[in-house]
Design an enzyme around this catalytic site. Structure first.
Site, short mmCIF file in Angstrom:
data_model
loop_
_atom_site.label_atom_id
_atom_site.label_comp_id
_atom_site.label_asym_id
_atom_site.label_seq_id
_atom_site.Cartn_x
_atom_site.Cartn_y
_atom_site.Cartn_z
N ASP A 148 -0.01 5.08 0.87
CA ASP A 148 -0.16 6.14 1.86
C ASP A 148 -0.02 5.61 3.28
OD1 ASP A 148 -0.71 7.53 -0.42
OD2 ASP A 148 -2.85 7.75 -0.04
N ASP A 162 0.87 -1.17 0.00
CA ASP A 162 0.00 0.00 0.00
C ASP A 162 0.91 1.23 0.00
OD1 ASP A 162 -2.38 1.61 0.41
OD2 ASP A 162 -1.72 1.81 2.49
#
Length: 295
Positions: A28, A26
């Site tokens: 952020d 992922d």
């Protein structure tokens, strides 16, 4: 008359082709310290794409995101807000703004621990795939900056070079897991031997899709799940300027780079562990000092 028997040639020995593996990240709060899309709000404002009010709203959304992450409802509201906000934007202008400000905005907020971990996976022969709900116009340049092999990101619909405000693919929750499985089928990844990293409980489907999931800077819900399932919980805390880091690595040999990455990652983990232990020791000492003596 002699009979010459024809013996069939022995069948060639076939060795199984080892399955490929990958590490899915992922973006952020896992690889970078902020929301990738919201980080570009000011250059979008200077480019005439959004208003000052939208900049302030983005700043507040960034604060909420950093303070406690974003749950499903917040992510849905953010999706609707951003898709409506970008309706009518010129696609090429967006890409140019991202390219021009990428190093200024993203380079300083990449976690040192994440960069080291990416290098370790590459050194082990694994592909690195960035999986983000942010738009591909933002995620693809960041993935290139990080040296990722693949990117899975949200795709906005375009017509005549402009965004329509509709979404062709939203890289979120179960959609991330589906995209990972599809990519694994195309590339021959053995998902049981693959790794995945995320900070949010909304990415549980993505983490469940691989054999080696880990929570990074997890929100409360993901931390509970990770502890219950005995998944590793990692703390990434040290943003670093990637260009400076790569310049330092450039002076090392190819063999030395993975070793340095492993050392840096290990030192960071050990430092975090020692800090936690020291804090606990101080708290325990103070508690004993304040506690009344037994009668």
């Amino acid at each position: 008359m002699e009979n010459h028997l024809q013996h069939p040639a022995p069948a060639p020995t076939r060795f199984p082709v080892p399955a490929r593996t990958a590490a899915f990240f992922d973006l952020d709060k896992t690889v970078i310290a902020k929301s990738s899309v919201l980080a570009f709000s000011r250059p979008f404002y200077h480019g005439g794409l959004i208003t000052r009010r939208a900049v302030l709203k983005s700043a507040y959304a960034q604060f909420v995101f950093l303070a406690g992450g974003a749950d499903h409802d917040q992510m849905e509201r953010m999706r609707e807000y951003l898709s409506q906000l970008c309706r009518g934007w010129n696609v090429q202008q967006v890409r140019e703004i991202v390219a021009e400000t990428l190093h200024e905005l993203i380079d300083p907020i990449i976690y040192e621990e994440a960069a080291s971990l990416i290098e370790r996976h590459h050194a082990a022969g694994r592909d690195v795939v960035i999986v983000s709900s942010s738009g591909s116009e933002v995620v693809e340049p960041i993935g290139e900056l990080l040296g990722a092999d693949r990117v899975i990101a949200t795709r906005m619909r375009e017509e005549d070079g402009l965004y329509t405000g509709d979404i062709d693919f939203y890289a979120y929750a179960q959609n991330k897991a589906s995209a990972i499985r599809e990519l694994a089928e195309e590339e021959g990844y053995d998902l049981e031997r693959c790794y995945a990293y995320s900070d949010s409980a909304t990415d549980l489907p993505m983490l469940e899709a691989v054999g080696h999931p880990a929570a990074v800077n997890p929100d409360r819900a993901l931390r509970r799940e990770a502890l219950a399932r005995e998944w590793p919980v990692l703390s990434f805390e040290k943003p670093v300027r990637l260009r400076q880091r790569m310049a330092a690595l450039g002076s090392l040999s190819v063999r030395e780079r993975p070793v340095l990455a492993a050392v840096v990652f290990g030192v960071a983990a050990a430092t975090a562990g020692l800090a936690g232990y020291a804090g606990y020791s101080v708290w325990s000492a103070l508690s004993r000092r304040r506690a009344p003596s037994a009668a």
